[in-house]
Scaffold this active site. Sequence first.
Site, mmCIF file in Angstrom:
data_model
loop_
_atom_site.group_PDB
_atom_site.id
_atom_site.type_symbol
_atom_site.label_atom_id
_atom_site.label_comp_id
_atom_site.label_asym_id
_atom_site.label_seq_id
_atom_site.Cartn_x
_atom_site.Cartn_y
_atom_site.Cartn_z
ATOM 1 N N LYS A 126 0.831 -1.210 0.000
ATOM 2 C CA LYS A 126 0.000 0.000 0.000
ATOM 3 C C LYS A 126 0.865 1.260 0.000
ATOM 4 O O LYS A 126 0.544 2.243 -0.680
ATOM 5 C CB LYS A 126 -0.929 0.019 1.214
ATOM 6 C CG LYS A 126 -2.137 -0.880 1.078
ATOM 7 C CD LYS A 126 -3.164 -0.569 2.153
ATOM 8 C CE LYS A 126 -4.372 -1.484 2.053
ATOM 9 N NZ LYS A 126 -5.356 -1.205 3.111
ATOM 10 N N LYS A 159 -6.754 -13.324 -6.299
ATOM 11 C CA LYS A 159 -7.999 -13.352 -5.536
ATOM 12 C C LYS A 159 -8.891 -12.161 -5.891
ATOM 13 O O LYS A 159 -8.385 -11.057 -6.093
ATOM 14 C CB LYS A 159 -7.632 -13.315 -4.043
ATOM 15 C CG LYS A 159 -8.752 -13.718 -3.115
ATOM 16 C CD LYS A 159 -8.238 -13.823 -1.681
ATOM 17 C CE LYS A 159 -9.360 -13.577 -0.704
ATOM 18 N NZ LYS A 159 -8.909 -13.594 0.686
ATOM 19 N N LYS A 190 -11.841 -6.177 -3.496
ATOM 20 C CA LYS A 190 -12.633 -4.945 -3.564
ATOM 21 C C LYS A 190 -11.834 -3.793 -4.136
ATOM 22 O O LYS A 190 -12.391 -2.850 -4.678
ATOM 23 C CB LYS A 190 -13.081 -4.532 -2.147
ATOM 24 C CG LYS A 190 -14.293 -5.277 -1.644
ATOM 25 C CD LYS A 190 -14.906 -4.559 -0.444
ATOM 26 C CE LYS A 190 -13.991 -4.640 0.758
ATOM 27 N NZ LYS A 190 -14.509 -3.928 1.921
#
Length: 329
Positions: free
Chosen positions: A112, A193, A196
């Site tokens: 991130k 995967k 969102k």
Amino acid sequence: MKPRVFSGVQPSGDLHIGNYLGALKHWVKIQDEYECIFGIVDLHAITVYQDPAQLRNKIEELAALFLAVGIDPQRSSIIVQSSIPAHAELAWMLTCVTPVGWLTRMTQYKSKAAAQETVGDGLLQYPVLMAADILLYQAQVVPVGDDQVQHIELTRDIAQRFNHLYGETFVMPETRLPVVGARIMGLDNPEAKMSKSTPGSHHAVALLDPPDVIRQKIMRATTDSKPAVDFDDLGPGVRNLLTIFQAFAEWSDEQMRAHFTGMRYSELKKQVADMVIACLEPIQKRYHEIRNEPGYVTQVLRQGAERVTPIANATIRLVKERMGLYTGF
Ligand code: TRP
């Protein structure tokens, strides 16, 4: 006493079938066996900038979706993290026993941080706040996906260090439930995967997608160059579509083989789309009913907060006593 479960979802992005099949569907089933607390973790969401009006709406949307999939507010507590000040309070106390090196090593932090121009301190503290969520309620079980396992291990390390420094205080949480949900991959890229936060209009089927959008996304899902389903040699895209079908339909492996062996991919996709649409329809209907009932979501969130606050306050009191913070009144 039933063992206590805590898990949380950030009110950012759109909840999708991977979240549902991998987590929420199982949370619904464990509500009798465990004392469940499900958190809408808005303080985590703001570790990256969120538009305020959108965030406020996402919190209510997520609460309504929890209810719509079958989380029962009589048995389980649905809470908004920021409505219970003890989360942030305990996070500070835990910050003070957490070496910075433990945090800079977290893989989610590294990825991130790499994507940001300026890295907010909140991004570094993210897992400490998560540890606070869990330890505040002395949760024994924390159902999370693989991507969060490192954070649960860190939670245990923080709890252990606190207990070592100040005396036995925190219960050690376990990472997993005995049942693990289906692992759903992205429709556009079945090697990663479903997430969102992954962009792309054909990556995920959102729980609130209208039927025509669901069908379009599934018909465009990545497969492979073979013509039909061969269970002895399944490519990742076809495997993912079958997993989605099986998880919604709750069919056995034998049923799946008997039905899908030799089926052409276009027909497979059509049947997966039909199944997903049929299973999401009642959820979407309940969702809209809930959102159209004035004050209902607020009442559920208030009730959740009222139910868990005594637990949170007891932990804060204990931590203050252990650390020598002021408990005079
Ligand atoms: N970090 C989790 C995620 O992104 C969300 C979360 C916050 C959480 N606090 C938690 C999960 C506590 C389990 C327990 O998925």
